[in-house]
Design a protein around this motif. Sequence first.
Motif, PDB file in Angstrom:
ATOM      1  N   GLN A   1       3.154 -10.160   1.682  1.00  0.00           N
ATOM      2  CA  GLN A   1       2.431  -9.159   0.900  1.00  0.00           C
ATOM      3  C   GLN A   1       1.048  -8.837   1.465  1.00  0.00           C
ATOM      4  O   GLN A   1       0.451  -7.830   1.090  1.00  0.00           O
ATOM      5  N   MET A   2       0.553  -9.660   2.355  1.00  0.00           N
ATOM      6  CA  MET A   2      -0.815  -9.479   2.849  1.00  0.00           C
ATOM      7  C   MET A   2      -1.055  -8.137   3.538  1.00  0.00           C
ATOM      8  O   MET A   2      -2.089  -7.496   3.310  1.00  0.00           O
ATOM      9  N   PRO A   3      -0.131  -7.662   4.407  1.00  0.00           N
ATOM     10  CA  PRO A   3      -0.388  -6.350   5.024  1.00  0.00           C
ATOM     11  C   PRO A   3      -0.544  -5.232   3.996  1.00  0.00           C
ATOM     12  O   PRO A   3      -1.439  -4.391   4.118  1.00  0.00           O
ATOM     13  N   ALA A   4       0.302  -5.226   2.962  1.00  0.00           N
ATOM     14  CA  ALA A   4       0.215  -4.176   1.942  1.00  0.00           C
ATOM     15  C   ALA A   4      -1.117  -4.231   1.206  1.00  0.00           C
ATOM     16  O   ALA A   4      -1.739  -3.185   0.949  1.00  0.00           O
ATOM     17  N   LEU A   5      -1.567  -5.441   0.866  1.00  0.00           N
ATOM     18  CA  LEU A   5      -2.849  -5.573   0.170  1.00  0.00           C
ATOM     19  C   LEU A   5      -3.998  -5.121   1.060  1.00  0.00           C
ATOM     20  O   LEU A   5      -4.938  -4.457   0.598  1.00  0.00           O
TER      21      LEU A   5
ATOM     22  N   VAL B   1      -7.016  13.445   3.041  1.00  0.00           N
ATOM     23  CA  VAL B   1      -6.556  12.442   2.079  1.00  0.00           C
ATOM     24  C   VAL B   1      -5.050  12.239   2.156  1.00  0.00           C
ATOM     25  O   VAL B   1      -4.565  11.095   2.197  1.00  0.00           O
ATOM     26  N   ALA B   2      -4.274  13.326   2.194  1.00  0.00           N
ATOM     27  CA  ALA B   2      -2.819  13.184   2.282  1.00  0.00           C
ATOM     28  C   ALA B   2      -2.419  12.483   3.572  1.00  0.00           C
ATOM     29  O   ALA B   2      -1.499  11.656   3.588  1.00  0.00           O
ATOM     30  N   GLY B   3      -3.125  12.798   4.670  1.00  0.00           N
ATOM     31  CA  GLY B   3      -2.834  12.153   5.947  1.00  0.00           C
ATOM     32  C   GLY B   3      -3.112  10.660   5.907  1.00  0.00           C
ATOM     33  O   GLY B   3      -2.381   9.859   6.510  1.00  0.00           O
ATOM     34  N   ILE B   4      -4.172  10.276   5.196  1.00  0.00           N
ATOM     35  CA  ILE B   4      -4.486   8.842   5.052  1.00  0.00           C
ATOM     36  C   ILE B   4      -3.360   8.149   4.290  1.00  0.00           C
ATOM     37  O   ILE B   4      -2.931   7.042   4.654  1.00  0.00           O
ATOM     38  N   GLY B   5      -2.869   8.782   3.229  1.00  0.00           N
ATOM     39  CA  GLY B   5      -1.763   8.202   2.470  1.00  0.00           C
ATOM     40  C   GLY B   5      -0.518   8.034   3.325  1.00  0.00           C
ATOM     41  O   GLY B   5       0.127   6.980   3.297  1.00  0.00           O
ATOM     42  N   ARG B   6      -0.167   9.073   4.100  1.00  0.00           N
ATOM     43  CA  ARG B   6       1.014   8.977   4.957  1.00  0.00           C
ATOM     44  C   ARG B   6       0.838   7.894   6.018  1.00  0.00           C
ATOM     45  O   ARG B   6       1.762   7.118   6.292  1.00  0.00           O
ATOM     46  N   ALA B   7      -0.344   7.848   6.618  1.00  0.00           N
ATOM     47  CA  ALA B   7      -0.610   6.814   7.622  1.00  0.00           C
ATOM     48  C   ALA B   7      -0.512   5.421   7.011  1.00  0.00           C
ATOM     49  O   ALA B   7      -0.015   4.484   7.643  1.00  0.00           O
ATOM     50  N   GLY B   8      -0.985   5.280   5.770  1.00  0.00           N
ATOM     51  CA  GLY B   8      -0.891   3.990   5.087  1.00  0.00           C
ATOM     52  C   GLY B   8       0.546   3.566   4.864  1.00  0.00           C
ATOM     53  O   GLY B   8       0.908   2.400   5.073  1.00  0.00           O
ATOM     54  N   VAL B   9       1.398   4.523   4.461  1.00  0.00           N
ATOM     55  CA  VAL B   9       2.815   4.220   4.242  1.00  0.00           C
ATOM     56  C   VAL B   9       3.482   3.793   5.552  1.00  0.00           C
ATOM     57  O   VAL B   9       4.214   2.792   5.602  1.00  0.00           O
ATOM     58  N   LEU B  10       3.213   4.529   6.623  1.00  0.00           N
ATOM     59  CA  LEU B  10       3.815   4.205   7.923  1.00  0.00           C
ATOM     60  C   LEU B  10       3.311   2.856   8.443  1.00  0.00           C
ATOM     61  O   LEU B  10       4.087   2.064   8.995  1.00  0.00           O
ATOM     62  N   THR B  11       2.022   2.603   8.286  1.00  0.00           N
ATOM     63  CA  THR B  11       1.465   1.319   8.726  1.00  0.00           C
ATOM     64  C   THR B  11       2.066   0.176   7.930  1.00  0.00           C
ATOM     65  O   THR B  11       2.362  -0.897   8.467  1.00  0.00           O
TER      66      THR B  11
ATOM     67  N   LEU C   1       8.716  -4.016   0.936  1.00  0.00           N
ATOM     68  CA  LEU C   1       8.442  -2.713   1.545  1.00  0.00           C
ATOM     69  C   LEU C   1       8.097  -1.692   0.466  1.00  0.00           C
ATOM     70  O   LEU C   1       7.182  -0.871   0.630  1.00  0.00           O
ATOM     71  N   LEU C   2       8.822  -1.733  -0.650  1.00  0.00           N
ATOM     72  CA  LEU C   2       8.538  -0.833  -1.768  1.00  0.00           C
ATOM     73  C   LEU C   2       7.189  -1.178  -2.397  1.00  0.00           C
ATOM     74  O   LEU C   2       6.413  -0.286  -2.758  1.00  0.00           O
ATOM     75  N   PHE C   3       6.945  -2.460  -2.548  1.00  0.00           N
ATOM     76  CA  PHE C   3       5.654  -2.928  -3.062  1.00  0.00           C
ATOM     77  C   PHE C   3       4.514  -2.378  -2.220  1.00  0.00           C
ATOM     78  O   PHE C   3       3.484  -1.926  -2.742  1.00  0.00           O
ATOM     79  N   GLY C   4       4.686  -2.374  -0.899  1.00  0.00           N
ATOM     80  CA  GLY C   4       3.647  -1.876   0.001  1.00  0.00           C
ATOM     81  C   GLY C   4       3.375  -0.395  -0.178  1.00  0.00           C
ATOM     82  O   GLY C   4       2.212   0.037  -0.191  1.00  0.00           O
ATOM     83  N   VAL C   5       4.437   0.412  -0.311  1.00  0.00           N
ATOM     84  CA  VAL C   5       4.255   1.854  -0.512  1.00  0.00           C
ATOM     85  C   VAL C   5       3.508   2.109  -1.816  1.00  0.00           C
ATOM     86  O   VAL C   5       2.599   2.952  -1.883  1.00  0.00           O
ATOM     87  N   THR C   6       3.875   1.373  -2.860  1.00  0.00           N
ATOM     88  CA  THR C   6       3.198   1.524  -4.149  1.00  0.00           C
ATOM     89  C   THR C   6       1.715   1.210  -4.024  1.00  0.00           C
ATOM     90  O   THR C   6       0.862   1.942  -4.554  1.00  0.00           O
ATOM     91  N   PHE C   7       1.377   0.130  -3.307  1.00  0.00           N
ATOM     92  CA  PHE C   7      -0.025  -0.250  -3.183  1.00  0.00           C
ATOM     93  C   PHE C   7      -0.812   0.734  -2.330  1.00  0.00           C
ATOM     94  O   PHE C   7      -2.020   0.899  -2.525  1.00  0.00           O
ATOM     95  N   VAL C   8      -0.162   1.397  -1.386  1.00  0.00           N
ATOM     96  CA  VAL C   8      -0.849   2.447  -0.630  1.00  0.00           C
ATOM     97  C   VAL C   8      -1.229   3.582  -1.565  1.00  0.00           C
ATOM     98  O   VAL C   8      -2.360   4.090  -1.544  1.00  0.00           O
ATOM     99  N   MET C   9      -0.292   4.001  -2.414  1.00  0.00           N
ATOM    100  CA  MET C   9      -0.600   5.079  -3.360  1.00  0.00           C
ATOM    101  C   MET C   9      -1.638   4.635  -4.382  1.00  0.00           C
ATOM    102  O   MET C   9      -2.494   5.425  -4.784  1.00  0.00           O
TER     103      MET C   9
END
Length: 470
Positions: free
Chosen positions: A295-299, A321-331, A377-385
Amino acid sequence: MTSPASRIALTEGPIARTLLLFSLPILGANVLQSLNASINAVWVGHFLGESAFAATSNANLILFFLLGVVFGIGMATTIMVGQTVGAHDIPEARRVVGTGLGFFVAISLLVAIGGFIATPAMLRGMGTPHDAQPYAIEYLRIIFVALPAMYLYTFLGMTLRGAGDSRTPFVFMLVSVILDIALNPLFIFGLGPIPRMGIAGSAVATLIAQTSTLLALLVWLYRKKYFLCIHRNELRLLVPDVTLLKSLIAKGLPMGAQMVVISSSAIIMMSLVNRHGSQTTAAFGAASQLWTYIQMPALAIGSAVSSMVAQNVGAKRWDRVAGIGRAGVLTNFALTGTLVLIIYLFNRAALALFLGSDSSAIGIAQHLNHIVVWSFLLFGVTFVMFGVVRATGAVMLPLVVLIISMWLVRFPFAALLGPVMGADAIWWSFPVGSLVSLAITTVYYRRGTWKKAHMLPATPPVIAEVEPVV
């Protein structure tokens, strides 16, 4: 005043590369903290016995709760500093830092004094085993002495990240961890003029490491003439501005409450696991150790996204802002996905680090990992948003989502289906909860109402259309 070269320009340049460079030191600091706690636990558990280990476990639950409460205020300060730095309003940024610092100094002293006095009562209230209570009291009271340094270091680290500098907190965290690890055996067992202190020695090591690192960081900031430093002729800034303080508390408490929801959910789920016997409990405990690192990468990415979005909101760069969100999801998919893949490939070997290769619980742990691990992986996407929306000041949604997914979905699913599915109901409740939280957060993000929120009381951000992350 100059600004150290370790700051990264978060409002310009390639988004994905900037986010990765900014989030890696945050990830490194999180890993260091976990390793430090694990190594210290080994010293106490292996050499001082089960009672001492139980004492530190109970004391650390109290410490986690107290740090979680101030985490929210620190995160609110991070976002406010990010927005004001992004807007190039340095006087306002310094006002935010002064208010936050004054508040943290006052609250840390009150908590330290109150906690020191109330330590025995708190431990009794938690039902700490009688044989562990003397150890726990001795340990926790010294930790309360160290608490002001912990609070202030946490505050400074989050402030620096809000200003675009994640490297400096990582470097000083590395110094703190090295000191703590080196001093633990020295004070536990004694050497030369240093007496053998037992469990109190572990707490003294933490006190010295935290205080020394805090002082070193302060010296470094002032020698570098960091632009957010407050000087003698500006001490009035340390008197909290009532308007700013109200905003910090109003925005910070919901973020701090997230920690309470997460920790209380973990306790509830553990009570369900315990019903299936010691082998299942051991298997779950070993898997949970691995999950901490997954979980550390997502946090880290969620925290980095918040700082980056906050600066771009302050700079009125809503186009990024949208680009940052997309980059966060991909990362997140790249970093978390790599860890998930490693666990699936080396599931038994990873679990054997905690259970031993001959443990009868290892098969159970392998099985539950197969069910649960992919859901991070789903947890990570949620935390990016979460990171995107809270950077504007929309802080209630993440709290509400966690309450729904952890208290109203995960626990009822595991409890109601337990008679039919057995322990598998508990394991499947994790991906089900993650799917629900992702679905709610995605709908909220697409609606865009979070764009109307604001963090700073005086100047709400300009509203602009933002594309969805997912």
